[in-house]
Design an enzyme around this catalytic site. Structure first.
Site, mmCIF file in Angstrom:
data_model
loop_
_atom_site.group_PDB
_atom_site.id
_atom_site.type_symbol
_atom_site.label_atom_id
_atom_site.label_comp_id
_atom_site.label_asym_id
_atom_site.label_seq_id
_atom_site.Cartn_x
_atom_site.Cartn_y
_atom_site.Cartn_z
ATOM 1 N N GLU A 192 0.848 -1.095 0.046
ATOM 2 C CA GLU A 192 0.023 -0.134 -0.147
ATOM 3 C C GLU A 192 0.884 1.069 0.083
ATOM 4 O O GLU A 192 0.710 2.093 -0.571
ATOM 5 C CB GLU A 192 -0.793 -0.072 1.122
ATOM 6 C CG GLU A 192 -1.876 -1.107 1.326
ATOM 7 C CD GLU A 192 -1.432 -2.394 2.055
ATOM 8 O OE1 GLU A 192 -0.040 -2.640 1.925
ATOM 9 O OE2 GLU A 192 -2.216 -3.156 2.572
ATOM 10 N N GLU B 187 12.941 -31.058 -3.886
ATOM 11 C CA GLU B 187 13.318 -31.656 -5.273
ATOM 12 C C GLU B 187 13.719 -32.936 -5.683
ATOM 13 O O GLU B 187 14.026 -33.580 -6.874
ATOM 14 C CB GLU B 187 14.753 -30.954 -5.750
ATOM 15 C CG GLU B 187 14.429 -29.455 -5.983
ATOM 16 C CD GLU B 187 14.634 -29.262 -7.495
ATOM 17 O OE1 GLU B 187 14.144 -28.368 -8.207
ATOM 18 O OE2 GLU B 187 15.253 -30.135 -8.208
HETATM 19 N N1 LIG Z 1 12.873 -37.441 -11.199
HETATM 20 C C1 LIG Z 1 12.936 -36.766 -10.401
HETATM 21 O O1 LIG Z 1 12.136 -35.859 -10.179
HETATM 22 C C2 LIG Z 1 14.113 -36.811 -9.333
HETATM 23 C C3 LIG Z 1 14.362 -35.887 -8.683
HETATM 24 C C4 LIG Z 1 15.659 -35.829 -7.928
HETATM 25 C C5 LIG Z 1 16.308 -37.193 -7.656
HETATM 26 N N2 LIG Z 1 15.873 -38.282 -8.376
HETATM 27 C C6 LIG Z 1 16.616 -39.429 -8.371
HETATM 28 O O2 LIG Z 1 16.258 -40.001 -7.065
HETATM 29 C C7 LIG Z 1 17.289 -40.811 -6.631
HETATM 30 C C8 LIG Z 1 17.572 -40.608 -5.382
HETATM 31 O O3 LIG Z 1 16.390 -40.745 -4.501
HETATM 32 P P1 LIG Z 1 16.819 -41.780 -2.923
HETATM 33 O O4 LIG Z 1 15.518 -42.032 -2.536
HETATM 34 O O5 LIG Z 1 17.887 -42.499 -3.115
HETATM 35 O O6 LIG Z 1 17.318 -40.598 -2.231
HETATM 36 P P2 LIG Z 1 16.895 -39.261 -1.513
HETATM 37 O O7 LIG Z 1 15.283 -39.048 -1.361
HETATM 38 O O8 LIG Z 1 17.368 -37.977 -2.166
HETATM 39 O O9 LIG Z 1 17.564 -39.593 0.014
HETATM 40 C C9 LIG Z 1 17.132 -40.404 0.499
HETATM 41 C C10 LIG Z 1 17.765 -40.017 1.957
HETATM 42 O O10 LIG Z 1 17.395 -39.081 2.434
HETATM 43 C C11 LIG Z 1 17.380 -38.974 4.086
HETATM 44 N N3 LIG Z 1 16.051 -39.227 4.448
HETATM 45 C C12 LIG Z 1 14.797 -39.389 3.791
HETATM 46 N N4 LIG Z 1 13.664 -39.239 4.469
HETATM 47 C C13 LIG Z 1 14.095 -38.843 5.724
HETATM 48 C C14 LIG Z 1 13.683 -38.797 7.248
HETATM 49 N N5 LIG Z 1 12.114 -39.078 7.088
HETATM 50 N N6 LIG Z 1 14.269 -38.237 7.931
HETATM 51 C C15 LIG Z 1 15.660 -38.199 7.897
HETATM 52 N N7 LIG Z 1 16.311 -38.380 6.650
HETATM 53 C C16 LIG Z 1 15.488 -38.839 5.694
HETATM 54 C C17 LIG Z 1 17.798 -40.186 4.371
HETATM 55 O O11 LIG Z 1 19.241 -39.743 4.640
HETATM 56 P P3 LIG Z 1 20.446 -40.630 5.519
HETATM 57 O O12 LIG Z 1 20.260 -41.804 5.024
HETATM 58 O O13 LIG Z 1 21.637 -39.678 5.436
HETATM 59 O O14 LIG Z 1 19.742 -40.402 6.858
HETATM 60 C C18 LIG Z 1 17.727 -41.292 3.020
HETATM 61 O O15 LIG Z 1 18.728 -42.341 3.142
HETATM 62 C C19 LIG Z 1 18.518 -40.704 -7.654
HETATM 63 O O16 LIG Z 1 18.276 -41.644 -8.696
HETATM 64 C C20 LIG Z 1 18.118 -39.355 -8.390
HETATM 65 O O17 LIG Z 1 18.670 -39.360 -9.581
HETATM 66 C C21 LIG Z 1 14.768 -38.034 -9.172
#
Ligand SMILES: NC(=O)c1ccc[n+]([C@@H]2O[C@H](COP(=O)([O-])OP(=O)(O)OC[C@H]3O[C@@H](n4cnc5c(N)ncnc54)[C@H](OP(=O)(O)O)[C@@H]3O)[C@@H](O)[C@H]2O)c1
Ligand SMILES: NC(=O)c1ccc[n+]([C@@H]2O[C@H](COP(=O)([O-])OP(=O)(O)OC[C@H]3O[C@@H](n4cnc5c(N)ncnc54)[C@H](OP(=O)(O)O)[C@@H]3O)[C@@H](O)[C@H]2O)c1
Lengths: 316, 316
Positions: free
Chosen positions: A46, A247
């Site tokens: 405003e 992301e």
């Molecule tokens: N298509 C898309 O939109 C997209 C976007 C991004 C990534 N990707 C792909 O996804 C894959 C990675 O996925 P991801 O599942 O392996 O990895 P992520 O979701 O990036 O990471 C998983 C990690 O996040 C942490 N985490 C998850 N939930 C949690 C919670 N409730 N509390 C605390 N920490 C938590 C844990 O880390 P700690 O083990 O250290 O505790 C877990 O090991 C890759 O292949 C990537 O290329 C795809």
């Protein structure tokens, strides 16, 4: 009011803890002033619009997406007082301000100053334009947007983790612009390890709007320099900013979905099938009936050969 | 021509091995005859339309979605001869007939009879309306449509197999109407065991159009009474009918996708997330780049709270 909402969008993600508000002042059918909350939260919309009008707005109509605030602060006077002194003929308000320091008092003070006040005009659209602020007021945490790049069959990546690329250049550019509308961008540790993503905004003119990266991990020591860290989804309440974008990856996304901390999903859908794909994983469903009624598609558009589907969590 | 295409749709799935053709006859700006290939393949559309016009079509314009046939059969004369005798002023043809017994000879014979012939009018839409026939001519097998009921995240079912229901009543009713456009409906043995699906058309007025059920299984003895059986996807060439719909489950769908035997996908998408879901499974991709350029979304519509996405396999 629609034009005022568009102005409000200019500083979405830059005004926290203040709302991003838009304001337009009209006299004799002509726009004489336009304003929006400036980065950092002050000046308010405003005050900016009155200044843009050259100070004199007597007899004019003021359109504001949010009820003018009734509380002065060291950084400026209350907008309701500013408007009362400026004596427009009429103030048209989009959404009421739930902040207890205003919450109806703004409109009241304007009426007491002899100004005609109309409320609840395009209120839903106004509320949507400052969903981050309203989510923070209502729940104490930022608004959470989950970004997913998915194949027709819901794959986030191939089952060995390769995910470059599912969506095309137009979708990825759009996702960069969306980043600029968020103060915070979160990934899980798996995504850091797999992709070492930059998470900045690589769009000409928006480079300075890169959000603050946040890691979710049980291991705080894994946090890269300059990043914030949380150890569980509910800790987002402590993060600075009203807009958080998730992301990836699958694990982080599923963790937020499982505790119902996602408000909005941007699904960038490519016209491809992956088949053996990495998908979301457990989000805590024990029966299909629980899946229904939660999400509503609110928008969709083509982005090159891909499509963006926008879903919002229905909350009653 | 668009009206003729609509007529052609009436017996889609009922005319094999003949194409489903539509025909409209116009004189002095008035439609004087309408016809379409009758169930069983005879009479042809042109003969039906001439009869509908009362026999006299001299000086009229005939619109036919397919080039009139040049080959007589025991079941009736060639349409090109019928039309030559009837002496319309003009014949407008949608798509040429690739059947070697006609393939240009139909149009030629009409011209020889002094009739003006215009070809390739709305040819793509005409071809789409008889894709089953054209697929059979070009590849020796039926056109294959894969139906999938999917969540946002690509789930076909929960990971324990429960899949009732992902999509709502409107989507399921639409899928029943789609069944009626197919002579053949295929499922894998897993779906029989899990769901014992009826696979009939439960839509008032269309009950008689239930397609013939087909089982794909390595075990022929598992075939229910009245069903057909194939032991691998390529055996669809031997099935009677030009339109085959794959109803599930994941294993059968993936098997057809892996050998590139799906021409069209109907994705009924519900606005739900499943998370830990049963998905398609391996379709033979070794790199993401192979996934691209295969599918094109050709239509989309809302069905209650769900959406139908229609994809076609791009083939050059
Ligand atoms: N298509 C898309 O939109 C997209 C976007 C991004 C990534 N990707 C792909 O996804 C894959 C990675 O996925 P991801 O599942 O392996 O990895 P992520 O979701 O990036 O990471 C998983 C990690 O996040 C942490 N985490 C998850 N939930 C949690 C919670 N409730 N509390 C605390 N920490 C938590 C844990 O880390 P700690 O083990 O250290 O505790 C877990 O090991 C890759 O292949 C990537 O290329 C795809
Ligand atoms: N959402 C949907 O659209 C939808 C639709 C239908 C079903 N479903 C769900 O899908 C699940 C069933 O899926 P599913 O994968 O277990 O079962 P399925 O695909 O119905 O059946 C798999 C079986 O089909 C046969 N088969 C597959 N590929 C073959 C090939 N190339 N050659 C010969 N035989 C082949 C094999 O039978 P043999 O082992 O006998 O050789 C295989 O075990 C159920 O949970 C059902 O509810 C979902």
């Amino acid at each position: 009011m629609t034009a005022a909402i568009a102005l409000a969008g200019r500083t979405r993600g830059l005004t926290a803890p203040n709302p991003n508000v838009g304001c337009i002042i009209v006299r004799d059918g002509r726009v004489i002033g336009r304003g929006w909350t400036q980065a950092g939260g002050r000046p308010h919309a405003e005050a900016s619009a009155i200044a843009d009008a050259g100070g004199d707005i007597t007899g004019a109509t003021v359109y504001a997406t949010l009820e003018p605030c009734a509380h002065a602060s060291p950084r400026g006077p209350a907008c309701a007082d500013l408007l009362s002194a400026a004596q427009p003929a009429r103030v048209v308000i989009g959404a009421g301000d739930p902040d207890p320091r205003t919450n109806g008092k703004g409109a009241e003070r304007l009426r007491a100053a002899g100004i005609e006040v109309t409320e609840d005009i395009e209120a839903a659209a106004c509320r949507a334009s400052m969903a981050g602020f309203l989510t923070r007021i209502a729940t104490g945490r930022p608004q959470v947007t989950l970004k997913l790049g998915l194949s027709i069959d819901g794959g986030l990546a191939m089952d060995d983790g390769r995910s470059r690329w599912i969506t095309g250049a137009a979708a990825r550019a759009h996702a960069h612009v969306e980043r600029a509308r968020h103060e915070l961008i979160l990934v899980g540790r798996g995504t850091i390890t797999a992709d070492a993503p930059k998470l900045d905004v690589r769009v000409a003119g928006l480079e300075s709007r890169s959000p603050r990266p946040v890691l979710i991990s049980s291991n705080a020591a894994a946090t890269p320099a300059g990043w914030l860290h949380i150890a569980s989804p509910d800790q987002i309440a402590s993060l600075p900013g009203d807009h958080l974008m998730i992301e990836g990856g699958a694990g982080a996304a599923a963790a937020f979905l499982a505790v119902d901390l996602v408000d909005r999903m941007l699904v960038y859908r490519a016209p491809v099938l992956i088949g053996a794909a990495r998908t979301l994983g457990d989000i805590g469903l024990t029966d299909l009936s629980q899946a229904h009624g939660r999400w509503q598609m609110v928008d969709m558009r083509a982005l090159g050969g891909d499509r963006l589907e926008i879903y919002e969590r229905r909350r009653s």
